[in-house]
Structures are given as C-alpha cells and as structure tokens.
Design a protein around this motif. Structure first.
Motif, PDB file in Angstrom:
ATOM      1  N   ARG A   1       0.831  -1.222   0.000  1.00  0.00           N
ATOM      2  CA  ARG A   1       0.000   0.000   0.000  1.00  0.00           C
ATOM      3  C   ARG A   1       0.854   1.256   0.000  1.00  0.00           C
ATOM      4  O   ARG A   1       1.734   1.400   0.850  1.00  0.00           O
TER       5      ARG A   1
ATOM      6  N   SER B   1      -9.556  -1.768   2.668  1.00  0.00           N
ATOM      7  CA  SER B   1      -9.737  -2.345   4.005  1.00  0.00           C
ATOM      8  C   SER B   1      -8.929  -1.634   5.088  1.00  0.00           C
ATOM      9  O   SER B   1      -9.339  -1.604   6.245  1.00  0.00           O
TER      10      SER B   1
ATOM     11  N   ASP C   1      -2.510   0.770  -4.357  1.00  0.00           N
ATOM     12  CA  ASP C   1      -2.125  -0.469  -3.657  1.00  0.00           C
ATOM     13  C   ASP C   1      -2.288  -1.641  -4.618  1.00  0.00           C
ATOM     14  O   ASP C   1      -2.817  -1.474  -5.733  1.00  0.00           O
TER      15      ASP C   1
END
Ligand code: TMP
Length: 258
Positions: A94, A100, A175
């Motif tokens: 990331r 998430s 990401d």
C-alpha cells in the motif's frame, strides 16, 4: 479447453495441465467477484484485458530481474506458466490509504501513508483471507523467515518499478496484491517466483489528474464502466493500439479462447 485436464478453478481464473511437465495453462475468465464472492457478475472482455495487462507487467518485471511464473501468452485468454507451489499468503503493498485499511484503522481514503506498507493475508476463502502477522506465518509454517524477507524485498522492488511505470501513463498506483510460489529451477535451486496475475482486478489505479478509479473498485462500488476502465489502462500502457479519433482496437470476444 475440454482437451485439457482442469487442475483448479478460482473466482477469476482456471488452471489446466500444461503441454509439458512443470507447466500449466492459466485461463482468464470474465467472472468478477467481490466481498469474498458475495457479489458476482460476468464482465464481457475482462479476462481478455487482464490476460494482456498481466502479460505486459510480468514481462516488464522479468526485464528488471524479478523471477516470474510467466512463460508466454497462448491466445486471447490463456497464458503458459510455470507450475509452482503457491505460498498461502497474499502480499498487499500500500502506498495510499484505500479499501480495508481505511476501515481497519479509520483512515480517510486517499490520505498519504507514512511509508509504503506491506501486509500479509492468509489465503483461505472460507475465512475471508484474514490479515496475519509474521508471528502467525512462522508459527503455522506458511512460510519461513527467509522466505518472508524475500517476499518483502521482491514486493518493494515491484512496487518501486510499478509506481514509475503507471506514473508514466498518468496513473497513481494506490495499492496492489501479489502472490508468490516456490519453484525448483533447472540447476536445482529453490527459488521464489511471482505468480498469479497483476491487473486492475488486483491493483487500485487512480487517474493522477482527476482521481478517477480505473480498477475493480468500479465493480465493488457499482461505479459502472468497469471494462472501459480496464481498457483505458491497457490503452495508456500501449497494449491496445488506437488510431487518433477511433476507439481501442483489441478484439474482445467473450468466451472464446483464440
Ligand atoms: P483491500 O484494501 O480490500 O485489502 O485490498 C488491497 C489490494 O488488494 C487492492 O488493490 C485489491 C487487492 N485485492 C485482491 O487482489 N484480491 C482480494 O481478494 C482483495 C480483498 C484485495
């Protein structure tokens, strides 16, 4: 396809026995799933685009010395790959907060991370691929400490290279997810290969200027124009050739192999 022995069927791909020992054929389906397959659709042409985009990226990575499972593309939906023993981890890299991690840590989507973060998820659909620590990985024997060091080093190199590749075509790499496998090479050396795919299914890609999403979040969040966005990624990378004023010319034939 029916000529070949199916080895495994996943949510977006099928693996068949390859023509030579130690090889497999990876077939890209048009199926899209999200939220651990609670949401499903068929997106005509997605498999063709992901086959081409993943081929392009794997070849670029091989060019900078990253060992990959990719051997060659066979046709519109299939590629020949080396058979590996998949390490049961998803490596998430990331650069910017999204998805998430925003939920988990209460971060705002699009906010800068203090540095590039690597996360590991245990590959287990029944459990929804939970995030795990190195302690879990070593305790349960999913990978050794030496392998984890190698996964991190490879993932950071891949991230550096892909950030530049995408920035060059006006795309921000937010990401992505990688999978790796164990392989014994022709000299008997045990090595780790990059496996699976790298495509807009497995990355978050935002237009640098506008922030427009060009990845699977368009499907996850019902933003529409999913394959058009994938097609735009392929066009910008130069995979699909366009004549000025015309639409992209990758002949996309649903459910055909050639
Ligand atoms: P996440 O924010 O949902 O954890 O996703 C992180 C990155 O991993 C994102 O680029 C999408 C990709 N990803 C997959 O490729 N497969 C998956 O099953 C999930 C959950 C994410």
């Amino acid at each position: 396809m029916s000529r070949r022995k199916k080895i495994y069927e996943g949510k977006a791909k099928i693996l068949y026995k390859g023509p030579r020992p130690g090889t497999l054929v990876q077939y890209f389906k048009d199926d899209a799933t999200a939220f651990n397959a609670q949401k499903k659709a068929v997106l005509n042409g997605k498999g063709v685009l992901n086959n081409r985009i993943s081929e392009f990226i794997m070849l670029k990575l091989a060019g900078i010395g990253i060992p990959t499972h990719f051997i060659k593309r066979l046709n519109m939906r299939e590629q020949l790959i080396k058979e590996v023993e998949i390490i049961p981890l998803e490596v998430i890299c990331r650069n910017v907060a999204a998805g998430s991690i925003c939920k988990m840590l209460g971060l705002e989507e699009g906010s800068a991370l203090p540095r590039t973060l690597i996360e590991f998820c245990y590959k287990k659909d029944e459990l929804g691929d939970p995030v795990v620590s190195e302690e879990h990985i070593f305790a349960f024997g999913w990978a050794t400490p030496a392998e984890v060091s190698e996964l991190v080093a490879l993932s950071l190199r891949i991230n550096d290279y892909l950030c530049g590749l995408f920035a060059g075509v006006g795309i921000r790499l937010i990401d992505f997810k990688l999978e790796f496998g164990r392989f014994v090479d022709e000299n008997g050396n045990h090595i780790i290969l990059l496996a699976d795919e790298i495509s807009p299914d497995s990355c978050r890609l935002w237009d640098i200027e506008t922030g427009r999403k060009l990845d699977k979040d368009r499907f996850r969040r019902d933003l529409g124009d999913v394959t058009a966005a994938y097609s735009e990624v392929a066009t910008r990378l130069g995979i699909i050739k366009t004549n000025p004023g015309s639409t992209p010319t990758l002949s996309i034939v649903p459910n055909e192999t050639q």
